[in-house]
Each structure stands twice: as structure tokens, then as C-alpha cells.
Design a protein around this motif. Structure first.
Motif, short mmCIF file in Angstrom:
data_model
loop_
_atom_site.label_atom_id
_atom_site.label_comp_id
_atom_site.label_asym_id
_atom_site.label_seq_id
_atom_site.Cartn_x
_atom_site.Cartn_y
_atom_site.Cartn_z
N ASP A 247 -34.87 -17.59 81.07
CA ASP A 247 -34.82 -17.69 82.53
C ASP A 247 -33.36 -17.77 82.97
OD1 ASP A 247 -37.68 -17.87 82.87
OD2 ASP A 247 -37.53 -19.93 82.14
N ALA A 248 -33.08 -17.18 84.11
CA ALA A 248 -31.70 -17.19 84.61
C ALA A 248 -31.70 -17.07 86.12
CB ALA A 248 -30.91 -16.04 83.99
N GLN A 249 -30.53 -17.32 86.68
CA GLN A 249 -30.35 -17.09 88.11
C GLN A 249 -28.97 -16.52 88.35
OE1 GLN A 249 -31.04 -21.10 89.57
NE2 GLN A 249 -28.90 -21.24 90.17
N LEU A 250 -28.87 -15.77 89.43
CA LEU A 250 -27.65 -15.06 89.76
C LEU A 250 -27.60 -14.87 91.27
CD1 LEU A 250 -25.22 -13.48 88.57
CD2 LEU A 250 -26.74 -11.52 88.30
N ARG A 251 -26.43 -15.14 91.87
CA ARG A 251 -26.27 -14.99 93.31
C ARG A 251 -25.74 -13.60 93.65
NH1 ARG A 251 -23.51 -19.72 93.32
NH2 ARG A 251 -21.58 -18.58 93.60
N ALA A 252 -26.15 -13.15 94.84
CA ALA A 252 -25.66 -11.89 95.36
C ALA A 252 -25.64 -11.97 96.87
CB ALA A 252 -26.55 -10.73 94.91
N VAL A 253 -24.77 -11.19 97.47
CA VAL A 253 -24.74 -11.08 98.93
C VAL A 253 -25.48 -9.79 99.28
CG1 VAL A 253 -23.29 -10.84 100.97
CG2 VAL A 253 -22.57 -12.34 99.09
N VAL A 254 -26.55 -9.95 100.05
CA VAL A 254 -27.37 -8.82 100.45
C VAL A 254 -27.05 -8.46 101.89
CG1 VAL A 254 -29.74 -7.97 100.72
CG2 VAL A 254 -29.20 -9.61 98.89
N THR A 255 -26.76 -7.18 102.11
CA THR A 255 -26.44 -6.71 103.45
C THR A 255 -27.40 -5.59 103.82
OG1 THR A 255 -24.11 -7.20 103.02
CG2 THR A 255 -24.60 -5.83 104.94
N MET A 256 -28.16 -5.83 104.87
CA MET A 256 -29.07 -4.82 105.40
C MET A 256 -28.43 -4.22 106.65
SD MET A 256 -31.64 -4.61 103.48
CE MET A 256 -32.52 -5.47 102.21
N PRO A 257 -28.74 -2.97 106.96
CA PRO A 257 -28.15 -2.35 108.14
C PRO A 257 -28.38 -3.17 109.40
CG PRO A 257 -29.38 -0.75 106.85
CD PRO A 257 -29.66 -2.10 106.26
N GLN A 258 -27.34 -3.33 110.18
CA GLN A 258 -27.36 -4.02 111.47
C GLN A 258 -27.80 -5.48 111.37
OE1 GLN A 258 -29.86 -1.32 113.65
NE2 GLN A 258 -28.19 0.12 113.98
N GLN A 259 -27.56 -6.09 110.20
CA GLN A 259 -27.86 -7.51 110.03
C GLN A 259 -26.68 -8.18 109.35
OE1 GLN A 259 -31.59 -8.25 108.05
NE2 GLN A 259 -32.68 -6.76 109.29
N ASP A 260 -26.56 -9.48 109.54
CA ASP A 260 -25.51 -10.24 108.87
C ASP A 260 -25.82 -10.33 107.38
OD1 ASP A 260 -24.16 -10.73 111.25
OD2 ASP A 260 -25.20 -12.62 111.61
N PRO A 261 -24.77 -10.33 106.55
CA PRO A 261 -24.99 -10.50 105.10
C PRO A 261 -25.64 -11.86 104.81
CG PRO A 261 -22.72 -9.84 105.58
CD PRO A 261 -23.37 -10.16 106.89
N VAL A 262 -26.47 -11.90 103.78
CA VAL A 262 -27.16 -13.12 103.39
C VAL A 262 -26.92 -13.36 101.90
CG1 VAL A 262 -29.42 -14.23 103.15
CG2 VAL A 262 -28.97 -12.76 105.11
#
Length: 123
Positions: A87-102
Motif C-alpha cells: 500500500d502507498a500514497q502519493l500527492r499530486a496537483v490536479v488541474t481541470m480546465p477552468q478550475q483551480d488546481p487541487v
């Protein structure tokens, strides 16, 4: 603090940093297949996405629900890798069009020798 003690502290700090004992340098990076599995989450190809999902998740997902919108981006923070067994975890910044990155924490599981995405949780 007297001068000789200050010099000794500076020398000790220098030795610690150069030896790699600094916590920032001790972080491990995510394996390539884990990074690739995450990056595949914004693919426009449902087969690519499905192959990067855990089998439990892939079996429940419809092909239309797997396709990310055009222009979606996912920037993996490779130094955020945490692993415990399969098991593992990993962070990423997700950016969808016309939305703030999350910033999202993705949880992965090792299946058939590959890291696969189990789910993600916006944080």
C-alpha cells in the motif's frame, strides 16, 4: 554564545547537511510505475486509465467515466511518496480546465507487480 562554540555549531551543521542526514534529502521518490499510474488518470484513453486502476476499481468503472476532460493535468509530487508493504500514497496537483488546481492524495496498491490507483482524496 562564544566564538569557538559558534564555530563548532556551524561545523557540526555543515557535517550533518553534507552527510545527507537532513530529512529533506532522505525522502525517497515514487517508483516510476506509481508516477505513471497517476499521470494516466488524466489520459483521454479509457483503456490507459483502466490499466492504471486497481482491479476492484477498474471492474466497477464505466468507460465513459474514465476519460478526463481535454486540458486536464496532473503534476505528481514524487517526493511525497509513502509506502507500507503493498500500500502507498502519493500527492499530486490536479488541474481541470477552468478550475483551480487541487492537491490530491492518491492511494495506490501493488497488484500483479505494478502500482495501481485505488482512490484519490482532495486535501
Amino acid at each position: 554564545m562564544n566564538r569557538s562554540r559558534a564555530v563548532a555549531m556551524a561545523l557540526l551543521t555543515s557535517v550533518i547537511l553534507s552527510s545527507g542526514a537532513c530529512s529533506e534529502q532522505q525522502k525517497t521518490s515514487a517508483p516510476d510505475d506509481a508516477t505513471k499510474a497517476l499521470q494516466n488518470m488524466v489520459s483521454r484513453d479509457p483503456v490507459t486509465v483502466r490499466n492504471s486502476l486497481s482491479r476492484r476499481l477498474a471492474d466497477k468503472a464505466s468507460p465513459s467515466s474514465l476519460v478526463a476532460p481535454a486540458g486536464a493535468r496532473l503534476d505528481v509530487q514524487a517526493d511525497s511518496w509513502k509506502q507500507k508493504g503493498d500500500d502507498a500514497q502519493l500527492r499530486a496537483v490536479v488541474t481541470m480546465p477552468q478550475q483551480d488546481p487541487v492537491t490530491t492524495v492518491f492511494y495506490l496498491v501493488r497488484e500483479e507487480g505494478q502500482w495501481r490507483v485505488l482512490f484519490g482524496e482532495a486535501g
